[in-house]
Design a protein around this motif. Structure first.
Motif, mmCIF file in Angstrom:
data_model
loop_
_atom_site.group_PDB
_atom_site.id
_atom_site.type_symbol
_atom_site.label_atom_id
_atom_site.label_comp_id
_atom_site.label_asym_id
_atom_site.label_seq_id
_atom_site.Cartn_x
_atom_site.Cartn_y
_atom_site.Cartn_z
ATOM 1 N N TYR A 198 0.832 -1.210 0.000
ATOM 2 C CA TYR A 198 0.000 0.000 0.000
ATOM 3 C C TYR A 198 0.866 1.259 0.000
ATOM 4 C CZ TYR A 198 -3.449 3.446 1.458
ATOM 5 O OH TYR A 198 -4.268 4.562 1.528
ATOM 6 N N TYR A 199 1.871 1.298 0.853
ATOM 7 C CA TYR A 199 2.702 2.502 0.943
ATOM 8 C C TYR A 199 3.713 2.593 -0.193
ATOM 9 C CZ TYR A 199 0.546 4.106 5.187
ATOM 10 O OH TYR A 199 -0.371 4.595 6.087
ATOM 11 N N SER A 200 4.161 1.475 -0.716
ATOM 12 C CA SER A 200 5.011 1.503 -1.916
ATOM 13 C C SER A 200 4.245 2.089 -3.102
ATOM 14 C CB SER A 200 5.505 0.095 -2.259
ATOM 15 O OG SER A 200 6.391 -0.382 -1.282
ATOM 16 N N ASP A 201 2.973 1.706 -3.228
ATOM 17 C CA ASP A 201 2.137 2.248 -4.302
ATOM 18 C C ASP A 201 1.930 3.744 -4.143
ATOM 19 O OD1 ASP A 201 1.941 -0.245 -5.400
ATOM 20 O OD2 ASP A 201 -0.079 -0.670 -4.664
ATOM 21 N N LYS A 202 1.742 4.209 -2.920
ATOM 22 C CA LYS A 202 1.577 5.648 -2.668
ATOM 23 C C LYS A 202 2.837 6.406 -3.082
ATOM 24 C CE LYS A 202 -0.352 7.227 1.118
ATOM 25 N NZ LYS A 202 -1.599 7.883 0.689
ATOM 26 N N ILE A 203 3.995 5.856 -2.758
ATOM 27 C CA ILE A 203 5.261 6.491 -3.111
ATOM 28 C C ILE A 203 5.431 6.520 -4.627
ATOM 29 C CG2 ILE A 203 7.771 6.235 -2.988
ATOM 30 C CD1 ILE A 203 7.257 4.991 -0.148
ATOM 31 N N THR A 204 5.109 5.398 -5.299
ATOM 32 C CA THR A 204 5.226 5.331 -6.766
ATOM 33 C C THR A 204 4.316 6.347 -7.431
ATOM 34 O OG1 THR A 204 5.804 2.971 -6.690
ATOM 35 C CG2 THR A 204 4.957 3.840 -8.778
ATOM 36 N N ARG A 205 3.074 6.444 -6.969
ATOM 37 C CA ARG A 205 2.136 7.412 -7.564
ATOM 38 C C ARG A 205 2.613 8.845 -7.358
ATOM 39 N NH1 ARG A 205 -1.687 3.906 -5.226
ATOM 40 N NH2 ARG A 205 -2.032 5.379 -3.506
ATOM 41 N N GLN A 206 3.160 9.122 -6.186
ATOM 42 C CA GLN A 206 3.636 10.483 -5.911
ATOM 43 C C GLN A 206 4.822 10.828 -6.816
ATOM 44 O OE1 GLN A 206 2.116 12.692 -3.736
ATOM 45 N NE2 GLN A 206 3.468 14.128 -4.791
ATOM 46 N N ARG A 207 5.717 9.868 -7.008
ATOM 47 C CA ARG A 207 6.882 10.097 -7.873
ATOM 48 C C ARG A 207 6.448 10.330 -9.309
ATOM 49 N NH1 ARG A 207 10.815 5.409 -5.255
ATOM 50 N NH2 ARG A 207 11.727 6.734 -3.607
ATOM 51 N N GLN A 208 5.456 9.570 -9.756
ATOM 52 C CA GLN A 208 4.949 9.744 -11.119
ATOM 53 C C GLN A 208 4.315 11.107 -11.316
ATOM 54 O OE1 GLN A 208 2.375 6.327 -11.421
ATOM 55 N NE2 GLN A 208 4.019 4.958 -12.120
ATOM 56 N N GLN A 209 3.613 11.597 -10.309
ATOM 57 C CA GLN A 209 3.007 12.921 -10.391
ATOM 58 C C GLN A 209 4.037 14.030 -10.445
ATOM 59 O OE1 GLN A 209 0.289 13.270 -7.090
ATOM 60 N NE2 GLN A 209 -1.001 11.577 -7.773
ATOM 61 N N ASN A 210 5.203 13.784 -9.847
ATOM 62 C CA ASN A 210 6.246 14.805 -9.801
ATOM 63 C C ASN A 210 7.147 14.792 -11.019
ATOM 64 O OD1 ASN A 210 5.288 15.624 -7.294
ATOM 65 N ND2 ASN A 210 6.726 14.344 -6.147
ATOM 66 N N GLU A 211 6.985 13.783 -11.882
ATOM 67 C CA GLU A 211 7.857 13.712 -13.073
ATOM 68 C C GLU A 211 7.397 14.701 -14.146
ATOM 69 O OE1 GLU A 211 7.730 9.640 -14.280
ATOM 70 O OE2 GLU A 211 9.113 8.973 -12.693
#
Length: 211
Positions: A198-211
């Motif tokens: 769950y938290y790995s997915d949150k981190i991945t989504r946040q990184r994608q939004q910042n790209e």
């Protein structure tokens, strides 16, 4: 009257010995709880140094968030004991037992190694009677662990326990998936793999939004 006083003294002594045994063996000397208490003590030290009151509900949620984000970022657990799903969110059993003495009030002292030996001192606030080497140290925490704990503190320190519970109660969270509107067994464990995903997915989504 004398007999009554003696009886009350004996009863209080028996109760004190029972509490001492209960805390010293059942809760305080379990190896898998030591890390949770060290993590809490770092949060306590930060709260104390900044003059921010910290209740048991807040503290337990903060340790959970640190554990969860550590799983998300580093793929490994921060604490060694299971996290349980209770009505008001995630609970770490050893911390609940160690801190329940404060009720809903601010915590006044770090967690110590042998609570049973100093239970009455903790109960009446006689903290000067507790040796400094009884306090569970935080120096065993790694740099990565301290980084996560400090980041969690900076981001959540102004939230009360219920605000943190609201985050934990959101649909799809690890707690929500295990709690299932209360349709789970008592003290149901939230698996670390579920928290990590769950938290790995949150981190991945946040990184994608910042790209």
């Amino acid at each position: 009257m004398t007999i009554l006083l003696i009886s009350l003294f004996v009863l209080s002594l028996i109760m004190s010995m029972f509490v001492r045994h209960l805390y010293s063996h059942s809760f305080m000397d379990c190896d898998n709880t030591y890390k949770s208490k060290a993590v809490f003590n770092r949060f306590y030290n930060k709260a104390h140094s900044e003059g921010i009151p910290l209740t048991p509900m807040q503290a337990i949620k903060l340790v959970y968030f640190a554990h969860a984000w550590n799983l998300g970022f580093f793929q490994r657990p921060l604490i060694d004991e299971p996290v349980e799903a209770w009505k008001f969110g995630t609970v770490i059993p050893s911390l609940y037992q160690s801190l329940k003495i404060y009720g809903a009030n601010p915590i006044e002292f770090p967690i110590i190694k042998h609570t049973g030996d100093y239970y009455l001192d903790l109960l009446i606030g006689n903290y000067r009677n507790i040796p400094e080497d009884e306090i569970i140290p935080t120096d065993s925490l790694t740099d990565d662990e301290r980084y996560i704990i400090d980041a969690v503190w900076d981001n959540y320190k102004n939230m009360d326990g219920f605000a943190m519970s609201d985050i934990i109660h959101q649909k799809g969270t690890p707690w929500d998936q295990i709690w299932r509107n209360g349709n789970c067994e008592r003290h149901a464990v939230i698996p670390n793999d579920l928290i990590r995903r769950y938290y790995s997915d949150k981190i991945t989504r946040q990184r994608q939004q910042n790209e």
